[in-house]
Design a protein around this motif. Sequence first.
Motif, mmCIF file in Angstrom:
data_model
loop_
_atom_site.group_PDB
_atom_site.id
_atom_site.type_symbol
_atom_site.label_atom_id
_atom_site.label_comp_id
_atom_site.label_asym_id
_atom_site.label_seq_id
_atom_site.Cartn_x
_atom_site.Cartn_y
_atom_site.Cartn_z
ATOM 1 N N SER A 1 53.197 36.640 31.920
ATOM 2 C CA SER A 1 54.400 36.089 32.546
ATOM 3 C C SER A 1 54.112 35.752 34.006
ATOM 4 O O SER A 1 52.963 35.573 34.400
ATOM 5 N N SER A 2 55.156 35.710 34.825
ATOM 6 C CA SER A 2 54.970 35.478 36.262
ATOM 7 C C SER A 2 54.132 36.582 36.889
ATOM 8 O O SER A 2 53.470 36.363 37.911
ATOM 9 N N ARG A 3 54.147 37.758 36.272
ATOM 10 C CA ARG A 3 53.360 38.874 36.807
ATOM 11 C C ARG A 3 51.866 38.692 36.527
ATOM 12 O O ARG A 3 51.042 39.431 37.060
ATOM 13 N N ALA A 4 51.534 37.718 35.709
ATOM 14 C CA ALA A 4 50.144 37.250 35.607
ATOM 15 C C ALA A 4 49.953 36.052 36.531
ATOM 16 O O ALA A 4 48.986 35.979 37.296
ATOM 17 N N ASN A 5 50.907 35.140 36.473
ATOM 18 C CA ASN A 5 50.840 33.897 37.253
ATOM 19 C C ASN A 5 50.690 34.173 38.746
ATOM 20 O O ASN A 5 49.971 33.458 39.456
ATOM 21 N N ASN A 6 51.362 35.217 39.244
ATOM 22 C CA ASN A 6 51.370 35.522 40.676
ATOM 23 C C ASN A 6 50.379 36.609 41.087
ATOM 24 O O ASN A 6 50.234 36.865 42.284
ATOM 25 N N HIS A 7 49.714 37.257 40.119
ATOM 26 C CA HIS A 7 48.928 38.447 40.464
ATOM 27 C C HIS A 7 47.411 38.288 40.325
ATOM 28 O O HIS A 7 46.666 39.132 40.828
ATOM 29 N N PHE A 8 46.951 37.256 39.626
ATOM 30 C CA PHE A 8 45.510 37.092 39.437
ATOM 31 C C PHE A 8 45.060 35.788 40.101
ATOM 32 O O PHE A 8 45.587 34.719 39.788
ATOM 33 N N VAL A 9 44.083 35.887 40.989
ATOM 34 C CA VAL A 9 43.608 34.741 41.765
ATOM 35 C C VAL A 9 42.320 34.205 41.123
ATOM 36 O O VAL A 9 41.236 34.762 41.362
ATOM 37 N N PRO A 10 42.399 33.151 40.320
ATOM 38 C CA PRO A 10 41.218 32.664 39.599
ATOM 39 C C PRO A 10 40.052 32.272 40.501
ATOM 40 O O PRO A 10 38.893 32.454 40.120
ATOM 41 N N GLN A 11 40.351 31.744 41.694
ATOM 42 C CA GLN A 11 39.261 31.299 42.570
ATOM 43 C C GLN A 11 38.341 32.458 42.947
ATOM 44 O O GLN A 11 37.130 32.265 43.132
ATOM 45 N N MET A 12 38.887 33.662 43.054
ATOM 46 C CA MET A 12 38.065 34.822 43.379
ATOM 47 C C MET A 12 37.078 35.117 42.257
ATOM 48 O O MET A 12 35.946 35.542 42.495
ATOM 49 N N PHE A 13 37.502 34.876 41.008
ATOM 50 C CA PHE A 13 36.606 35.058 39.865
ATOM 51 C C PHE A 13 35.581 33.918 39.823
ATOM 52 O O PHE A 13 34.400 34.147 39.550
ATOM 53 N N GLN A 14 36.062 32.699 40.100
ATOM 54 C CA GLN A 14 35.165 31.539 40.120
ATOM 55 C C GLN A 14 34.047 31.726 41.156
ATOM 56 O O GLN A 14 32.904 31.356 40.913
ATOM 57 N N ASP A 15 34.422 32.298 42.297
ATOM 58 C CA ASP A 15 33.443 32.510 43.365
ATOM 59 C C ASP A 15 32.329 33.472 42.950
ATOM 60 O O ASP A 15 31.250 33.491 43.564
ATOM 61 N N LYS A 16 32.586 34.243 41.918
ATOM 62 C CA LYS A 16 31.585 35.165 41.364
ATOM 63 C C LYS A 16 30.880 34.562 40.151
ATOM 64 O O LYS A 16 30.158 35.255 39.422
ATOM 65 N N GLY A 17 31.117 33.263 39.910
ATOM 66 C CA GLY A 17 30.457 32.590 38.792
ATOM 67 C C GLY A 17 31.148 32.770 37.470
ATOM 68 O O GLY A 17 30.561 32.508 36.416
ATOM 69 N N ILE A 18 32.429 33.189 37.495
ATOM 70 C CA ILE A 18 33.202 33.421 36.267
ATOM 71 C C ILE A 18 34.221 32.291 36.131
ATOM 72 O O ILE A 18 35.225 32.257 36.851
#
Length: 293
Positions: free
Chosen positions: A57-74
Amino acid sequence: MKKFLLYIVKIFIVVALIAVFLDGLYTYIFMHSKNRGKIESVVNSDAQNYDLVILGSSRANNHFVPQMFQDKGIKTFNYGISGGHLFEASLMLKLMIERKYEIKNVILEADLNLSNDKQSEGVSAKFLPFIHNSEVVKKHFKEEKDFNELYYIPFYRYIKYDSKIGFREMFKIVKNEETNAMDNLGFYPLKKHKNGNMKNNIVNLNPLPHNKYYEEIKAICQKNKINFIAIMTPMCENVVGMNYFDKVKKAYPEIHNYENAVIENKYFSSCGHMTDDGARKFSAIILKDFFKK
């Protein structure tokens, strides 16, 4: 009397033909929409490859920052939808599998929505333009009480949910008017507001002992060899009834409890939703705990 009945029949036929035409027109337009939201971006996509997909829900939408994972090659995308329930999260994952997505990991925000197995009408309506074009969508709605009307009556779904999939939305698609839903790899950052609701009472909330759609998501991941990570996300320090999360842990011991990983009010926009700073603090913890190399 005979002429009158014939006139009524003709009117009925004309109305039916118009409904069929409009149904086909609206559906055609929605089938060519890719930049209005996360649902149509998946429905109208080709096969994708992700190291991590985030659902909830919004608690996923607002709580996980994908760019931080991308910066680790994920390679990551946040498919959390504000207002969504597990009903919609399950359907999103089914659509990804139907479209041959290759996914290594799924993070599911699974906490407050474990208390119900109902659809969120405002969100689920956005899947309905595709009910005749996706077997997955059709099957997912088949047990809903209004399925026959939605499926068999032309244009009915567009009238019933006009505010979500009616003329206004169709017109915006035609105009190629974008939203911010796909920005930031699906993450929606929040700011601190002085009038944010920093009190919440979940004393009367109880997780279902067997949430159908949570179990569906878990089973889909198992079948498709996707690493399934279910997480309870933080709430602010003023919440009354935090033993709800203990109840969740008892009913679903595999869910990782992070409700107190970030608790200071300064990291929250409202009691159930972290600010951008809070989300980054939380995402760093999840990265360290599940994706350290």
